[in-house]
Design a protein around this motif. Structure first.
Motif, PDB file in Angstrom:
ATOM      1  N   PHE A  59       3.724   2.578   9.044  1.00 59.14           N
ATOM      2  CA  PHE A  59       2.286   2.842   9.204  1.00 59.14           C
ATOM      3  C   PHE A  59       1.810   3.836   8.165  1.00 59.14           C
ATOM      4  O   PHE A  59       0.755   3.648   7.549  1.00 59.14           O
ATOM      5  CB  PHE A  59       1.983   3.370  10.608  1.00 59.14           C
ATOM      6  CG  PHE A  59       2.117   2.363  11.708  1.00 59.14           C
ATOM      7  CD1 PHE A  59       2.257   1.004  11.454  1.00 59.14           C
ATOM      8  CD2 PHE A  59       2.085   2.773  13.037  1.00 59.14           C
ATOM      9  CE1 PHE A  59       2.365   0.079  12.482  1.00 59.14           C
ATOM     10  CE2 PHE A  59       2.187   1.848  14.076  1.00 59.14           C
ATOM     11  CZ  PHE A  59       2.332   0.518  13.792  1.00 59.14           C
ATOM     12  N   LEU A 115      -1.024   3.492   4.878  1.00 56.17           N
ATOM     13  CA  LEU A 115      -2.260   4.294   4.734  1.00 56.17           C
ATOM     14  C   LEU A 115      -2.581   4.467   3.266  1.00 56.17           C
ATOM     15  O   LEU A 115      -3.667   4.628   2.847  1.00 56.17           O
ATOM     16  CB  LEU A 115      -2.096   5.664   5.408  1.00 56.17           C
ATOM     17  CG  LEU A 115      -1.996   5.637   6.926  1.00 56.17           C
ATOM     18  CD1 LEU A 115      -1.696   7.044   7.444  1.00 56.17           C
ATOM     19  CD2 LEU A 115      -3.280   5.124   7.545  1.00 56.17           C
ATOM     20  N   TYR A 132      -7.611   6.560  14.884  1.00 53.03           N
ATOM     21  CA  TYR A 132      -8.133   7.271  13.706  1.00 53.03           C
ATOM     22  C   TYR A 132      -8.196   6.330  12.497  1.00 53.03           C
ATOM     23  O   TYR A 132      -9.148   6.362  11.729  1.00 53.03           O
ATOM     24  CB  TYR A 132      -7.256   8.471  13.357  1.00 53.03           C
ATOM     25  CG  TYR A 132      -7.422   9.669  14.263  1.00 53.03           C
ATOM     26  CD1 TYR A 132      -8.678  10.142  14.634  1.00 53.03           C
ATOM     27  CD2 TYR A 132      -6.311  10.364  14.716  1.00 53.03           C
ATOM     28  CE1 TYR A 132      -8.818  11.257  15.448  1.00 53.03           C
ATOM     29  CE2 TYR A 132      -6.439  11.483  15.520  1.00 53.03           C
ATOM     30  CZ  TYR A 132      -7.692  11.930  15.882  1.00 53.03           C
ATOM     31  OH  TYR A 132      -7.825  13.036  16.686  1.00 53.03           O
ATOM     32  N   PHE A 133      -7.171   5.507  12.352  1.00 52.64           N
ATOM     33  CA  PHE A 133      -7.159   4.527  11.259  1.00 52.64           C
ATOM     34  C   PHE A 133      -8.363   3.601  11.356  1.00 52.64           C
ATOM     35  O   PHE A 133      -9.042   3.343  10.359  1.00 52.64           O
ATOM     36  CB  PHE A 133      -5.853   3.730  11.273  1.00 52.64           C
ATOM     37  CG  PHE A 133      -5.830   2.611  10.275  1.00 52.64           C
ATOM     38  CD1 PHE A 133      -5.602   2.871   8.929  1.00 52.64           C
ATOM     39  CD2 PHE A 133      -6.035   1.303  10.681  1.00 52.64           C
ATOM     40  CE1 PHE A 133      -5.590   1.836   8.005  1.00 52.64           C
ATOM     41  CE2 PHE A 133      -6.028   0.262   9.771  1.00 52.64           C
ATOM     42  CZ  PHE A 133      -5.807   0.522   8.425  1.00 52.64           C
ATOM     43  N   GLN A 134      -8.641   3.114  12.561  1.00 50.00           N
ATOM     44  CA  GLN A 134      -9.793   2.234  12.764  1.00 50.00           C
ATOM     45  C   GLN A 134     -11.102   2.916  12.388  1.00 50.00           C
ATOM     46  O   GLN A 134     -12.040   2.260  11.928  1.00 50.00           O
ATOM     47  CB  GLN A 134      -9.868   1.778  14.224  1.00 50.00           C
ATOM     48  CG  GLN A 134      -8.841   0.755  14.603  1.00 50.00           C
ATOM     49  CD  GLN A 134      -9.020   0.311  16.054  1.00 50.00           C
ATOM     50  OE1 GLN A 134      -9.260   1.125  16.942  1.00 50.00           O
ATOM     51  NE2 GLN A 134      -8.916  -0.985  16.278  1.00 50.00           N
ATOM     52  N   ALA A 136      -5.037  10.086  11.013  1.00 49.98           N
ATOM     53  CA  ALA A 136      -4.086   9.020  11.360  1.00 49.98           C
ATOM     54  C   ALA A 136      -2.695   9.411  10.894  1.00 49.98           C
ATOM     55  O   ALA A 136      -1.725   9.327  11.669  1.00 49.98           O
ATOM     56  CB  ALA A 136      -4.512   7.702  10.724  1.00 49.98           C
ATOM     57  N   ARG A 137      -2.581   9.862   9.665  1.00 48.85           N
ATOM     58  CA  ARG A 137      -1.278  10.275   9.121  1.00 48.85           C
ATOM     59  C   ARG A 137      -0.680  11.401   9.974  1.00 48.85           C
ATOM     60  O   ARG A 137       0.493  11.375  10.324  1.00 48.85           O
ATOM     61  CB  ARG A 137      -1.425  10.720   7.675  1.00 48.85           C
ATOM     62  CG  ARG A 137      -0.126  11.192   7.029  1.00 48.85           C
ATOM     63  CD  ARG A 137      -0.323  11.650   5.595  1.00 48.85           C
ATOM     64  NE  ARG A 137      -0.970  10.662   4.757  1.00 48.85           N
ATOM     65  CZ  ARG A 137      -0.346   9.628   4.174  1.00 48.85           C
ATOM     66  NH1 ARG A 137       0.935   9.471   4.347  1.00 48.85           N
ATOM     67  NH2 ARG A 137      -1.019   8.770   3.432  1.00 48.85           N
ATOM     68  N   LEU A 196      -8.196   8.725   7.793  1.00 51.39           N
ATOM     69  CA  LEU A 196      -6.810   8.493   7.377  1.00 51.39           C
ATOM     70  C   LEU A 196      -5.940   9.740   7.448  1.00 51.39           C
ATOM     71  O   LEU A 196      -4.755   9.650   7.779  1.00 51.39           O
ATOM     72  CB  LEU A 196      -6.785   7.884   5.982  1.00 51.39           C
ATOM     73  CG  LEU A 196      -7.548   6.567   5.824  1.00 51.39           C
ATOM     74  CD1 LEU A 196      -7.366   5.999   4.429  1.00 51.39           C
ATOM     75  CD2 LEU A 196      -7.149   5.552   6.885  1.00 51.39           C
TER      76      LEU A 196
END
Length: 112
Positions: free
Chosen positions: A108, A112, A78-80, A87-88, A84
């Motif tokens: 991590f 973010l 998800y970060f890629q 991702a969190r 965000l």
């Protein structure tokens, strides 16, 4: 004849002891991580997210927990993709499910 039956009983007992149901649902997680390094064009972040989200549904339907690292990897994907919030959320799930990952997941999340 009795010796054969005894030997067969011992062999069957030993082999049946080796069949242990897995505690976690792994789905395509390991395969996706492998492909990400071996054949990146076959395991882009978009493809992996689709596959892993499908694995989440299967794990829920089988009432099995997902493997350690599953949500951390999904969070990385998800970060890629620039997602965000997702991702969190994934890092938080990994952290709450596997408290031993807290230090890494906190780092991590902080990034973010």
């Amino acid at each position: 004849m009795k010796a054969r039956i005894a030997l067969l009983t011992v062999v069957v007992s030993l082999l049946s002891g080796c069949v242990v149901p897995t505690q976690y649902y792994w789905g395509q997680y390991e395969n996706q991580v492998y492909l990400m390094y071996k054949a990146p064009d076959k395991a882009t972040a978009e493809i992996q997210v689709i596959v892993l989200e499908s694995d989440i549904e299967v794990a829920r339907s089988e009432d099995k927990p997902l493997a350690p690292g599953f949500y951390a990897h999904l969070g990385f994907l998800y970060f890629q993709l620039g997602q965000l919030d997702d991702a969190r959320r994934s890092f938080e799930i990994e952290k709450s499910t596997f408290p031993e990952s807290s230090v890494l997941m906190d780092r991590f999340i902080e990034k973010l």
